[in-house]
Motif scaffolding. Structure first.
Motif: not given
Length: 543
Positions: A438-443, A449-453, A455-466, A532-535
């Motif tokens: 969790l990154t960022g701040g009010m300033a 997350f991970n310094g990246r606002k 983006d619906p195209a970014q996915r953290h992959p998981v596999a069924a059954g894991e 709404e600002t990226g988290m």
């Protein structure tokens, strides 16, 4: 019914996008695919990598079939502009019908919820079913699992209710949740093991919409400009203090930058909050100076009164529907026995107070004493509170300034609970760990997350059954209530099953869940302004 041609065209478009975006323009049929805007389905929207399960793919349909959808519970819901009476103070806002909260939806586990949302708002909207493990194409995230429901259109949400519990629903469109667009969803268990005489659903909320010209959109516009050096100072926790005491928070003077250019054309005072601090929350308590705090849509000066008889056993279902506020809750003169959190049973635990982050729910049992008692929800670190009254006999009603001693007594947090053995996640080593810093701040208002606002195209992959471990490391100076869609996770070994959990600044929270509900699922901070600002980010099941 869907024809082969329609299914083939839709499936091809979704496979190309890897997104499964479903158009939310329905003609009112119980078939969620009927009335679709097929022109959008011929394009790869919203884009993104291939190789992930589509929200309406065959894997999703198979998972829904395993839930064995039962009898329909039909509901009609209208999102509309309206005037709301908060108890002597009226505001113009958006709501479901003319109620705040919206009309409670109550169904039985095993039912199929068939709810038609009619959008009479001036903007597109959606419905997210907070806490439910449901089919992915009904999860209500525009741009990820469906297109937003256009102004003047409607959409049919239809899915099986597979678990009993206390849930709620709200939009996943901008900051609409911080208006009046929320309502409880109670899924009853026909084999309910608890015994009680009365039940009370209590929805907590921080309120800004329509007050002196303010809107959540104007608040977001102001926060999005950042606080500069003041943001760093404010994030350090303000005045500090000792446990159990609330602290003064104040808004900055002036007019919200950009307020006049909000979608409603509203202007209003600054709602940026500085100096609000809470040791319970690790320092900074919040970003927004909400002028009101409500229980079931009522101000503390005109509270709802719940009546019972002395000795009655009462189940209270607590829901924090706020946008930026944690609430510390206590019932004067009583102890609370916690029986559930986020819909799942726990080993009963007795406490005097509870802390709820945004999106969290707790069910408690109380045995009512004789008299009139305050149910107080302290806006943690913000020097304000919401109030309701439990009356079982005579005596003066508690007033808005009442602070029961229990607020400073024993306080229970989720980490102290144990899951009921019947729902405990079996011991198993994780197959995959997803590290989310969790990154960022009010300033700079650069929450991410991970310094990246988001983006619906970014996915953290998981596999069924894991067995998947989510490792939330909070490197910010503020607390965050993190929420996982479509699943419940376990806190620690034998810990409670939850879908929303508080991550304090400077700490790491590891939670485990079983990947048993295919699709694209949002993970986000449930502070609506941080989200709404990226988290926000996405977990995607590999196809």
């Amino acid at each position: 019914m869907r024809t082969t041609t329609r299914r083939t065209v839709l499936g091809a478009a979704l496979a190309a996008a890897g997104s499964g975006l479903i158009a939310a323009c329905s003609s009112g049929s119980s078939d969620p695919m009927k009335g679709m805007d097929h022109s959008s389905m011929n394009r790869a929207e919203p884009g993104g990598p291939a190789g992930f399960v589509a929200p309406n793919g065959p894997e999703v349909a198979a998972a829904e079939a395993r839930r064995k959808p039962g009898p329909e519970r039909k509901v009609a819901l209208t999102a509309t502009e309206t005037t709301l009476d908060l108890g002597g103070r009226t505001v113009r806002s958006w709501a479901y019908g003319d109620r705040l909260p919206g009309q409670e939806v109550r169904a039985t586990v095993g039912d199929t919820l068939a709810l038609t949302l009619a959008n009479h708002l001036p903007q597109p909207t959606s419905l997210h079913w907070h806490g439910l493990a449901l089919r992915n194409d009904m999860d209500g995230v525009p741009g990820l699992t469906q297109n937003a429901v256009r102004a003047g259109a409607s959409f049919d949400y239809r899915f099986a209710l597979s678990r009993p519990g206390t849930y709620w629903f709200h939009p996943h469109s901008g900051v609409q949740q911080d208006r009046g667009l929320y309502a409880p969803l109670i899924v009853e268990d026909p084999k309910e093991p608890l015994r009680y005489d009365k039940e009370w659903v209590v929805v907590l909320d921080d309120w800004v919409d329509g007050v002196d010209g303010s809107t959540p959109d104007a608040v977001l516009a102001e926060l999005a400009t950042g606080m500069g050096d003041m943001g760093d100072a404010g994030a350090m926790g303000g005045t500090g203090g000792t446990g159990g005491m609330d602290h003064s928070g104040h808004s900055m003077p002036g007019t919200a930058p950009g307020a006049g250019s909000t979608p409603t054309g509203a202007t209003g005072p600054s709602r940026m909050l500085m100096g609000a601090a809470s040791p319970l929350l690790g320092g900074d308590a919040g970003d927004v100076a909400h002028p009101f705090h409500l229980v079931n849509g009522r101000l503390a000066t005109a509270p709802e009164t719940f009546t019972a008889k002395p000795g009655d056993r009462i189940r209270i279902r607590l829901i924090n529907a706020g946008g930026d506020t944690a609430y510390r809750v206590a019932l004067g003169g009583h102890e609370l026995t916690v029986t559930h959190t986020d819909g799942f049973p726990v080993e009963p635990a007795t406490t005097q107070a509870l802390l709820l982050g945004m999106g969290e729910r707790y069910d408690v049992l109380v045995t009512a004493k004789d008299g009139a008692f305050p149910l107080t929800a302290l806006a943690e670190g913000k020097n304000a509170a919401a109030l309701a009254v439990l009356r079982t006999g005579g005596g003066a009603a508690p007033d808005a300034s009442t602070r029961p001693a229990e607020l400073d007594g024993r306080l229970l947090t989720a980490g102290q609970l144990k899951a009921d053995p019947g729902v405990r996640l079996p011991d198993r080593a994780p197959d995959r760990t997803v590290a989310l810093e969790l990154t960022g701040g009010m300033a700079k208002a650069d929450w991410a997350f991970n310094g990246r606002k988001y983006d619906p195209a970014q996915r953290h992959p998981v596999a069924a059954g894991e067995r998947v471990r989510l490792e939330f490391r909070n490197s910010t100076a503020m607390w965050h209530p993190v929420h996982l869609h479509g699943h419940s996770f376990a806190l620690g070994a034998g810990g409670p099953r939850k879908d929303t959990a508080i991550v304090l600044p400077g700490t790491t929270l590891a939670v485990d869940f079983d990947a048993d509900n295919p699709g694209l699922w949002m993970v986000h901070c449930h502070n609506v302004y941080h989200a709404e600002t990226g988290m926000m980010t996405v977990l995607g099941y590999r196809a």
